[in-house]
Design a protein around this motif. Structure first.
Motif, PDB file in Angstrom:
ATOM      1  N   GLY A   6       0.804  -1.221   0.000  1.00  0.00           N
ATOM      2  CA  GLY A   6       0.000   0.000   0.000  1.00  0.00           C
ATOM      3  C   GLY A   6       0.835   1.269   0.000  1.00  0.00           C
ATOM      4  O   GLY A   6       0.327   2.344   0.353  1.00  0.00           O
ATOM      5  N   ILE A   7       2.110   1.157  -0.398  1.00  0.00           N
ATOM      6  CA  ILE A   7       3.007   2.320  -0.421  1.00  0.00           C
ATOM      7  C   ILE A   7       3.087   2.866  -1.845  1.00  0.00           C
ATOM      8  O   ILE A   7       3.473   2.140  -2.769  1.00  0.00           O
ATOM      9  CB  ILE A   7       4.418   1.935   0.080  1.00  0.00           C
ATOM     10  CG1 ILE A   7       4.347   1.484   1.537  1.00  0.00           C
ATOM     11  CG2 ILE A   7       5.386   3.101  -0.081  1.00  0.00           C
ATOM     12  CD1 ILE A   7       5.638   0.884   2.053  1.00  0.00           C
ATOM     13  N   ASP A   8       2.705   4.104  -2.020  1.00  0.00           N
ATOM     14  CA  ASP A   8       2.793   4.783  -3.315  1.00  0.00           C
ATOM     15  C   ASP A   8       4.211   5.331  -3.465  1.00  0.00           C
ATOM     16  O   ASP A   8       4.625   6.220  -2.722  1.00  0.00           O
ATOM     17  CB  ASP A   8       1.769   5.921  -3.386  1.00  0.00           C
ATOM     18  CG  ASP A   8       1.784   6.628  -4.738  1.00  0.00           C
ATOM     19  OD1 ASP A   8       2.568   6.233  -5.620  1.00  0.00           O
ATOM     20  OD2 ASP A   8       1.001   7.589  -4.899  1.00  0.00           O
ATOM     21  N   CYS A   9       4.954   4.790  -4.412  1.00  0.00           N
ATOM     22  CA  CYS A   9       6.359   5.209  -4.604  1.00  0.00           C
ATOM     23  C   CYS A   9       6.481   6.468  -5.456  1.00  0.00           C
ATOM     24  O   CYS A   9       7.609   6.942  -5.708  1.00  0.00           O
ATOM     25  CB  CYS A   9       7.157   4.079  -5.245  1.00  0.00           C
ATOM     26  SG  CYS A   9       7.391   2.668  -4.157  1.00  0.00           S
ATOM     27  N   TYR A  10       5.365   6.990  -5.936  1.00  0.00           N
ATOM     28  CA  TYR A  10       5.383   8.232  -6.715  1.00  0.00           C
ATOM     29  C   TYR A  10       4.265   9.143  -6.195  1.00  0.00           C
ATOM     30  O   TYR A  10       3.353   9.517  -6.945  1.00  0.00           O
ATOM     31  CB  TYR A  10       5.212   7.940  -8.207  1.00  0.00           C
ATOM     32  CG  TYR A  10       6.227   6.950  -8.729  1.00  0.00           C
ATOM     33  CD1 TYR A  10       7.532   7.347  -9.015  1.00  0.00           C
ATOM     34  CD2 TYR A  10       5.889   5.611  -8.906  1.00  0.00           C
ATOM     35  CE1 TYR A  10       8.477   6.435  -9.481  1.00  0.00           C
ATOM     36  CE2 TYR A  10       6.820   4.697  -9.367  1.00  0.00           C
ATOM     37  CZ  TYR A  10       8.113   5.110  -9.647  1.00  0.00           C
ATOM     38  OH  TYR A  10       9.046   4.198 -10.097  1.00  0.00           O
ATOM     39  N   PRO A  11       4.316   9.521  -4.921  1.00  0.00           N
ATOM     40  CA  PRO A  11       3.213  10.291  -4.334  1.00  0.00           C
ATOM     41  C   PRO A  11       3.107  11.688  -4.931  1.00  0.00           C
ATOM     42  O   PRO A  11       4.114  12.305  -5.312  1.00  0.00           O
ATOM     43  CB  PRO A  11       3.592  10.357  -2.850  1.00  0.00           C
ATOM     44  CG  PRO A  11       5.090  10.235  -2.827  1.00  0.00           C
ATOM     45  CD  PRO A  11       5.417   9.296  -3.949  1.00  0.00           C
ATOM     46  N   ALA A  12       1.856  12.164  -4.988  1.00  0.00           N
ATOM     47  CA  ALA A  12       1.611  13.502  -5.545  1.00  0.00           C
ATOM     48  C   ALA A  12       1.577  14.579  -4.475  1.00  0.00           C
ATOM     49  O   ALA A  12       1.584  15.765  -4.790  1.00  0.00           O
ATOM     50  CB  ALA A  12       0.285  13.500  -6.305  1.00  0.00           C
ATOM     51  N   ALA A  13       1.556  14.190  -3.220  1.00  0.00           N
ATOM     52  CA  ALA A  13       1.414  15.166  -2.135  1.00  0.00           C
ATOM     53  C   ALA A  13       2.665  16.034  -1.996  1.00  0.00           C
ATOM     54  O   ALA A  13       3.782  15.621  -2.311  1.00  0.00           O
ATOM     55  CB  ALA A  13       1.136  14.431  -0.823  1.00  0.00           C
ATOM     56  N   LEU A  14       2.459  17.244  -1.483  1.00  0.00           N
ATOM     57  CA  LEU A  14       3.556  18.170  -1.215  1.00  0.00           C
ATOM     58  C   LEU A  14       4.475  17.601  -0.139  1.00  0.00           C
ATOM     59  O   LEU A  14       4.001  17.057   0.866  1.00  0.00           O
ATOM     60  CB  LEU A  14       2.980  19.509  -0.747  1.00  0.00           C
ATOM     61  CG  LEU A  14       3.962  20.534  -0.174  1.00  0.00           C
ATOM     62  CD1 LEU A  14       4.818  21.128  -1.280  1.00  0.00           C
ATOM     63  CD2 LEU A  14       3.198  21.633   0.561  1.00  0.00           C
ATOM     64  N   TYR A  15       5.797  17.699  -0.354  1.00  0.00           N
ATOM     65  CA  TYR A  15       6.747  17.355   0.706  1.00  0.00           C
ATOM     66  C   TYR A  15       7.527  18.627   1.026  1.00  0.00           C
ATOM     67  O   TYR A  15       8.311  19.108   0.207  1.00  0.00           O
ATOM     68  CB  TYR A  15       7.686  16.230   0.286  1.00  0.00           C
ATOM     69  CG  TYR A  15       8.436  15.644   1.478  1.00  0.00           C
ATOM     70  CD1 TYR A  15       7.848  14.670   2.265  1.00  0.00           C
ATOM     71  CD2 TYR A  15       9.689  16.114   1.835  1.00  0.00           C
ATOM     72  CE1 TYR A  15       8.492  14.151   3.373  1.00  0.00           C
ATOM     73  CE2 TYR A  15      10.348  15.597   2.940  1.00  0.00           C
ATOM     74  CZ  TYR A  15       9.750  14.613   3.709  1.00  0.00           C
ATOM     75  OH  TYR A  15      10.395  14.106   4.814  1.00  0.00           O
ATOM     76  N   ASP A  16       7.309  19.162   2.186  1.00  0.00           N
ATOM     77  CA  ASP A  16       7.840  20.477   2.550  1.00  0.00           C
ATOM     78  C   ASP A  16       9.273  20.354   3.056  1.00  0.00           C
ATOM     79  O   ASP A  16       9.517  19.938   4.181  1.00  0.00           O
ATOM     80  CB  ASP A  16       6.944  21.113   3.614  1.00  0.00           C
ATOM     81  CG  ASP A  16       7.335  22.557   3.902  1.00  0.00           C
ATOM     82  OD1 ASP A  16       8.025  23.146   3.052  1.00  0.00           O
ATOM     83  OD2 ASP A  16       6.954  23.070   4.966  1.00  0.00           O
ATOM     84  N   VAL A  17      10.239  20.701   2.214  1.00  0.00           N
ATOM     85  CA  VAL A  17      11.658  20.674   2.579  1.00  0.00           C
ATOM     86  C   VAL A  17      12.012  22.029   3.186  1.00  0.00           C
ATOM     87  O   VAL A  17      11.729  23.081   2.594  1.00  0.00           O
ATOM     88  CB  VAL A  17      12.531  20.394   1.339  1.00  0.00           C
ATOM     89  CG1 VAL A  17      14.005  20.501   1.677  1.00  0.00           C
ATOM     90  CG2 VAL A  17      12.202  19.021   0.760  1.00  0.00           C
ATOM     91  N   ASN A  18      12.659  22.035   4.356  1.00  0.00           N
ATOM     92  CA  ASN A  18      12.964  23.306   5.018  1.00  0.00           C
ATOM     93  C   ASN A  18      14.451  23.563   5.219  1.00  0.00           C
ATOM     94  O   ASN A  18      14.832  24.524   5.888  1.00  0.00           O
ATOM     95  CB  ASN A  18      12.231  23.413   6.359  1.00  0.00           C
ATOM     96  CG  ASN A  18      12.624  22.315   7.335  1.00  0.00           C
ATOM     97  OD1 ASN A  18      13.651  21.659   7.183  1.00  0.00           O
ATOM     98  ND2 ASN A  18      11.786  22.099   8.349  1.00  0.00           N
ATOM     99  N   VAL A  19      15.317  22.720   4.617  1.00  0.00           N
ATOM    100  CA  VAL A  19      16.753  22.913   4.793  1.00  0.00           C
ATOM    101  C   VAL A  19      17.499  22.200   3.661  1.00  0.00           C
ATOM    102  O   VAL A  19      16.983  21.235   3.073  1.00  0.00           O
ATOM    103  CB  VAL A  19      17.206  22.362   6.171  1.00  0.00           C
ATOM    104  CG1 VAL A  19      17.113  20.846   6.198  1.00  0.00           C
ATOM    105  CG2 VAL A  19      18.613  22.817   6.521  1.00  0.00           C
ATOM    106  N   THR A  20      18.700  22.676   3.362  1.00  0.00           N
ATOM    107  CA  THR A  20      19.548  22.011   2.379  1.00  0.00           C
ATOM    108  C   THR A  20      20.762  21.413   3.067  1.00  0.00           C
ATOM    109  O   THR A  20      21.121  21.801   4.187  1.00  0.00           O
ATOM    110  CB  THR A  20      20.042  22.987   1.284  1.00  0.00           C
ATOM    111  OG1 THR A  20      20.961  23.921   1.872  1.00  0.00           O
ATOM    112  CG2 THR A  20      18.876  23.725   0.647  1.00  0.00           C
ATOM    113  N   SER A  21      21.422  20.491   2.377  1.00  0.00           N
ATOM    114  CA  SER A  21      22.633  19.884   2.929  1.00  0.00           C
ATOM    115  C   SER A  21      23.708  20.939   3.186  1.00  0.00           C
ATOM    116  O   SER A  21      24.419  20.885   4.200  1.00  0.00           O
ATOM    117  CB  SER A  21      23.163  18.814   1.975  1.00  0.00           C
ATOM    118  OG  SER A  21      23.494  19.385   0.718  1.00  0.00           O
TER     119      SER A  21
END
Length: 498
Positions: A21-36
């Motif tokens: 039941g894991i969607d490997c191409y999700p459409a939902a927003l993923y909020d990234v708040n920092v860079t490496s």
């Protein structure tokens, strides 16, 4: 479709994830708040930072040791290590999330992680993962590039593959992004420079009923609705000059141009140049502007006017050296060709090892002699000016020197980087020059110019004294990024079919 064993395994893992039941191409927003980069630059100085972060990147390496795992994730800014413990990701008795999902992630997969930053016992800055999300399952394995003590092994270096699959090149060789970031900075520096001068950025047609503004073979196409032949532009000069006729004092354009000619490490059939036209100026004024602008580009990209290009340290600090074209040939070839007729010039060209045929007029011969005898010696930025009239059908005649024109080119590292004129604004003289070009075309010169009646009509309404400039952005980018080939400064260079 023939799939490798690795590709089949990855597709099976995708199916396994789907079954869970894991969607490997999700459409939902993923909020990234920092860079490496932000983490690696700031955390060691203040370890109270980044205690609640959301980060995303591509898995570049993985090391799973039972109940703990170390991955290296790569984002657009760099790489950082992440650390995960099975019992924290799965605090209850069901360890499916860790054993059937986290442990089955592959190099190349893109994941999002949330957690906090800490320093490992070995002193490495690391993200402690509290939760993770699969954002994209990679179905093709990446080339494995190994690094040990600063040395790189099995690097992805094949030019053919790198240019064809630039997306893969950017993943595996992230340092090449710097070349393209510098190219963008180069363009922005030039744009800001010209805007501050008060010149207007414009757009002109790419599809043209007549090709003009340069000596080159065009790409040809057909417009079905209008039932007419059109050409991809070889230059935008004649349209920009129409705007000067129309009353603009200064216009410029960063244009994609197309020339149906040979390919080399200095030539791509699709290329970028910036053309600028300024009313009431001449070519001597334009030389000074070019020096100033390119010097600013060097400073913006490198913080100095000195740029390493191969074995040469090139200094763009003003003023640049200057030779007339005949003067450069005499200086480097030891012969004054200024008074030679066409037959004498053809004989000298053959002595220089140049292939000569009946299609080559006096102007073409002069251009070939200059290229053969002079260009390789012009490493530091140098202006070559006062071109023979035969090589410059759109250029104003020299104000004091018969049979010469007010034209210059800037040459650097042995290659032309710009071309500029005091523009020809005499419509009668321009018509005669076009007619001379038509005669060369009849002799078989496929790069001769065509006669553009609408452009001549525009000149007859009156164009003020004008200076024009064309700078090859690809060539200048090669120099400013120390790149050996034009393909290295183009994201997607033209290639033969696979």
């Amino acid at each position: 479709m023939n799939l490798s064993e690795q590709e089949l395994i990855r597709r099976q893992k995708l199916q396994d994830f789907n079954n869970l039941g894991i969607d490997c191409y999700p459409a939902a927003l993923y909020d990234v708040n920092v860079t490496s980069q932000e983490i690696l630059e700031k955390f060691p100085q203040d370890n109270s930072l980044f205690q609640d972060i959301s980060f995303a990147g591509r898995i570049m390496s993985q090391r799973i040791m039972g109940a703990v795992a170390f991955f290296v994730l790569q984002d657009s800014a760099g790489k950082i290590q992440i650390y995960a413990k099975r019992d924290e990701l799965c605090p209850d008795e069901d360890k499916t999330l860790y054993n059937s999902v986290f442990k089955k992630l592959d190099i190349g997969d893109i994941i999002g992680v949330k957690g906090f930053v800490f320093t490992t016992q070995t002193g490495a800055t690391c993200i402690h993962v509290k939760e993770f999300t699969i954002l994209c399952k990679s179905l093709k394995p990446l080339p494995i590039v190994k690094e040990k003590e600063g040395e790189v092994y099995d690097a992805f270096q094949d030019p053919e593959l790198r240019y064809r699959q630039r997306y893969l090149d950017l993943i595996v060789n992230p340092h090449i992004k710097d070349t393209f970031i510098k190219r963008t900075k180069l363009v922005n520096t030039m744009r800001n420079f010209l805007n501050e001068k008060g010149y207007l950025e414009v757009e002109t047609p790419i599809l043209q009923p007549l090709y003009g503004g340069a000596a080159a073979r065009p790409f040809k196409t057909h417009h079905n609705k209008l039932d007419m032949t059109l050409y991809l532009r070889i230059a935008n000069e004649l349209y920009l000059k129409r705007l000067i006729v129309g009353g603009f004092d200064g216009v410029y354009e960063f244009s994609k141009d197309f020339r149906n000619e040979g390919m080399s490490r200095f030539h791509n059939p699709e290329f970028t140049q910036m053309e600028l036209y300024v009313a009431y100026k001449d070519y001597e004024w334009m030389m000074n502007l070019v020096e100033e602008m390119v010097e600013q580009v060097a400073l913006a990209l490198h913080g100095t006017t000195q740029v390493q290009v191969g074995e040469n340290l090139i200094d763009f600090k003003r003023p640049w050296k200057r030779y007339t074209m005949y003067g450069a040939i005499e200086h480097f070839a030891g012969v004054d060709i200024s008074n030679m007729d066409e037959k004498e010039m053809a004989t000298f060209a053959k002595k220089c090892g140049i292939h000569v045929d009946n299609t080559m007029g006096r102007g073409k011969l002069i251009d070939e002699i200059f290229g053969e005898t002079c260009e390789e010696h012009l490493i530091q930025p140098t202006f070559i000016y006062d071109y023979p009239i035969e090589t410059s059908p759109l250029t104003k005649k020299h104000r004091t020197k018969p049979n010469l024109t007010e034209r210059f080119e800037a040459v650097c590292n042995g290659k032309e980087i710009c071309n500029a004129y005091s523009e020809l604004n005499d419509p009668i003289d321009q018509r005669k020059r076009f007619e001379d070009q038509l005669e060369l075309g009849k002799r078989g010169d496929e790069e001769s110019m065509v006669l553009d009646e609408d452009f001549l009509r525009a000149l007859e309404y009156g164009m003020p004294p004008t200076s024009g400039l064309g700078i090859g952005i690809d060539r200048l980018s090669m120099i400013m990024t120390n790149s050996n080939s034009i393909q290295d400064v183009l994201f997607f260079p033209q290639m033969r079919a696979e």
